[in-house]
Design an enzyme around this catalytic site. Structure first.
Site, mmCIF file in Angstrom:
data_model
loop_
_atom_site.group_PDB
_atom_site.id
_atom_site.type_symbol
_atom_site.label_atom_id
_atom_site.label_comp_id
_atom_site.label_asym_id
_atom_site.label_seq_id
_atom_site.Cartn_x
_atom_site.Cartn_y
_atom_site.Cartn_z
ATOM 1 N N LYS A 118 -13.914 -10.043 25.267
ATOM 2 C CA LYS A 118 -15.330 -10.090 25.623
ATOM 3 C C LYS A 118 -16.080 -9.021 24.847
ATOM 4 O O LYS A 118 -15.583 -7.904 24.646
ATOM 5 C CB LYS A 118 -15.462 -9.868 27.131
ATOM 6 C CG LYS A 118 -16.869 -10.005 27.691
ATOM 7 C CD LYS A 118 -16.821 -9.851 29.206
ATOM 8 C CE LYS A 118 -18.185 -9.999 29.850
ATOM 9 N NZ LYS A 118 -18.098 -9.877 31.336
ATOM 10 N N SER A 199 -20.626 -13.817 33.451
ATOM 11 C CA SER A 199 -20.769 -13.130 32.172
ATOM 12 C C SER A 199 -19.554 -13.203 31.259
ATOM 13 O O SER A 199 -19.693 -13.060 30.053
ATOM 14 C CB SER A 199 -21.175 -11.665 32.393
ATOM 15 O OG SER A 199 -20.099 -10.871 32.796
ATOM 16 N N SER A 223 -17.442 -12.234 37.572
ATOM 17 C CA SER A 223 -17.529 -12.545 36.148
ATOM 18 C C SER A 223 -16.202 -12.824 35.458
ATOM 19 O O SER A 223 -16.186 -13.169 34.275
ATOM 20 C CB SER A 223 -18.265 -11.420 35.405
ATOM 21 O OG SER A 223 -19.633 -11.470 35.739
#
Length: 538
Positions: A118, A199, A223
């Site tokens: 990420k 996210s 998330s």
């Protein structure tokens, strides 16, 4: 100071934590910016292979790290123009794969395994670390994040960075899952007009679409769990303190977790064993001493549900979506058939209070402001050095940064001004209601190994104008407590994935993995994505 409206407390500050093809601007995706070929989603020979499967082929001489890396880079080149899940490809990935092929002797548990990170996870290489924001394009980390260093030490090949909700969803009070100014809108590979959820959306969509074997997500509240549910993956949110967060752009440190997302529970367990460890840059990891394991796969047991006591907390976590309820009811029956004793209901006593908790707003606002200002001030390179400077940057670049997503989340955090005493009291309230009077209370009352509930409903349609709908979810108790949870594929509603969450007390990772693995083996619910376009109806 007045307390903000409670309707903003769950995912608003958290967050402070039409299909993209029809969108007039999707942002620049460095992974596919140079005239990519038409998307080709034809399944390939390595799709859905596990870490063990890749290693068997490497041991047999059928594959090596370079060939595996080329395969996944090619997948990104062909498939990602459809998804916008990969925000940047590592220009040195093939060189690292060749280095691994030249090694002799002991190899790590992830030798030659391609993973994606990420875009909150720092790497001291030629890639950027930006939280999806144009403001951080000038940030140049001088060291790898602790989790990135551990992955490299274990032999992983870092393929690139994944898109996300900008600033991990903390930019706006309106839900825009998977949108960032830098990466555009990530799309769900199961249905392209659907949200990838929360996210860690780019990691979820990419791993589901076989653009990597596994990936790294982060979670403040939902998330990792929610995008794993929406993309038919296994996602593990560890106990805060099990996995180090040094070199990861912070959100709410009392809640932030870094964890693995993969297609199977076994691969998730392998990844967790690599990631778990002390971190000199993260004081929270001191609490993990004595609770970590090098090899979490030893807890996996296909018969692991037999004799387990599992509670079903219905208040709050059922009833918001009938499709999620139907899938969860089938899952509960599967748990019983596999030998578990199901206590139903086994409600979390504080469940309703946790969803709209004024103290949660205080903690989020206080910690985000302090953590983000500290991070921006210390990070090397040319970029905004504080939250006010970041807000001003976004205004100056409103044509790209604020075209769809406003920054009212960042502005609210800057505006709110809570003192340390108020914050400490709020944090103690969060922990008391989510731990001793929450999760631990129901586990103790019914002598439970874990709780189980639907992770979230089927993914909603992407709506860049009004924001994505969010019907409900189960992540809040574990988020506020800092406790572990794992989401496992459970079924589909009209082709859209829905996951099942197993949640437990602090440091119960071995138990949760055992239960999740047994459930996975009994149901085999995962199916590869279909890349369907928009259609009429659901």
């Amino acid at each position: 100071m007045s307390t903000p409206d409670s309707s903003t407390t769950r995912r608003s500050v958290l967050a402070l934590g039409a299909a993209a093809a029809a969108t007039p601007w999707l942002g620049t995706n460095p992974a596919s910016a140079s005239a990519p070929p038409p998307p080709d989603t034809t399944p390939g020979e390595l799709d859905e292979l596990s870490i063990a499967g890749l290693h068997r082929r490497m041991s047999d001489g059928q594959l090596d790290a370079e060939r595996i890396t080329r395969y996944y880079l090619d997948r990104i080149r062909h498939v990602d123009p459809l998804l916008h899940a990969v925000i940047e490809v590592n220009p040195d990935a093939l060189r690292e794969a060749r280095r691994l092929d030249a090694l002799r002797g002991t190899r790590g548990p992830l030798h030659g395994v391609p993973v994606l990170l990420k875009d909150l996870v720092e790497t001291a290489d030629r890639m950027h670390t930006t939280a999806g924001s144009l403001a951080l394009m000038g940030l140049r980390p001088t060291a790898d994040a602790t989790v990135a260093a551990l992955l490299l030490e274990a032999g992983a090949v870092i393929l690139g960075k994944t898109n996300l909700s900008e600033w991990a969803g903390g930019m706006s009070l309106v839900h825009h899952a998977g949108w960032s100014a830098r990466g555009g809108q990530t799309r769900n590979p199961y249905k392209l007009d659907r949200s990838p959820n929360e996210s860690s959306s780019g990691t979820g969509a990419a791993v589901a679409a076989n653009l990597a074997v596994a990936g790294i997500g982060t979670e403040t509240n939902g998330s990792i769990l929610d995008p794993s549910s929406a993309n038919c993956l296994v996602g593990f949110k560890p106990t805060v303190g099990l996995v180090g967060r040094g070199g990861v752009i912070p959100g709410v440190p009392s809640q932030d977790s870094v964890g693995p997302m993969a297609r199977t529970v076994r691969d998730t367990a392998v990844m967790l064993g690599v990631l778990a460890g002390p971190d000199a840059r993260d004081p929270a990891t001191r609490a993990g001493r004595g609770h970590r394991h090098r090899d979490y796969t030893r807890f996996l047991d296909a018969d692991g549900l037999r004799g387990a006591r599992i509670g079903v907390p219905r208040t709050v976590y059922f009833g918001y979506d009938r499709h999620a309820d139907e899938i969860a009811e089938r899952a509960i029956a599967d748990l019983s058939r596999a030998g578990a004793t199901v206590i139903d209901p086994a409600d979390i006593p504080t469940a309703e209070r946790l969803e709209d908790l004024p103290s949660s707003m205080v903690v989020q606002a206080y910690e985000i402001k302090k953590a983000l200002n500290g991070y921006l001030a210390a990070a090397p390179g040319r970029h905004p050095r504080s939250l006010p400077e970041l807000i001003e940057f976004n205004r100056e670049h409103a044509g790209r940064e604020l075209r769809y997503v406003q920054q009212d989340g960042l502005e609210l955090v800057e505006e709110l001004d809570f003192g340390e005493r108020e914050y400490r009291e709020a944090l103690a309230t969060n922990h008391r209601l989510s731990r001793a009077e929450g999760i631990d209370s129901v586990l103790r009352e019914h002598r439970l190994d874990a709780l189980v509930m639907p992770t979230s409903g089927p993914p909603a349609k992407i709506d860049l104008i009004r924001g994505d709908a969010h019907g409900g979810g189960s992540s809040t108790p574990a988020a506020l407590a800092g406790y572990p949870a794992v989401s496992v594929p459970a079924g589909f509603a009209f082709g859209l994935p829905v996951g099942l969450t197993f949640m437990g007390t602090a440091w119960s990772e071995p138990t949760l993995l055992r239960l999740a693995y047994a459930y996975e083996q009994a149901t085999r619910a995962r199916r590869p994505p279909t890349y369907r376009g928009p259609d009429v109806g659901f």
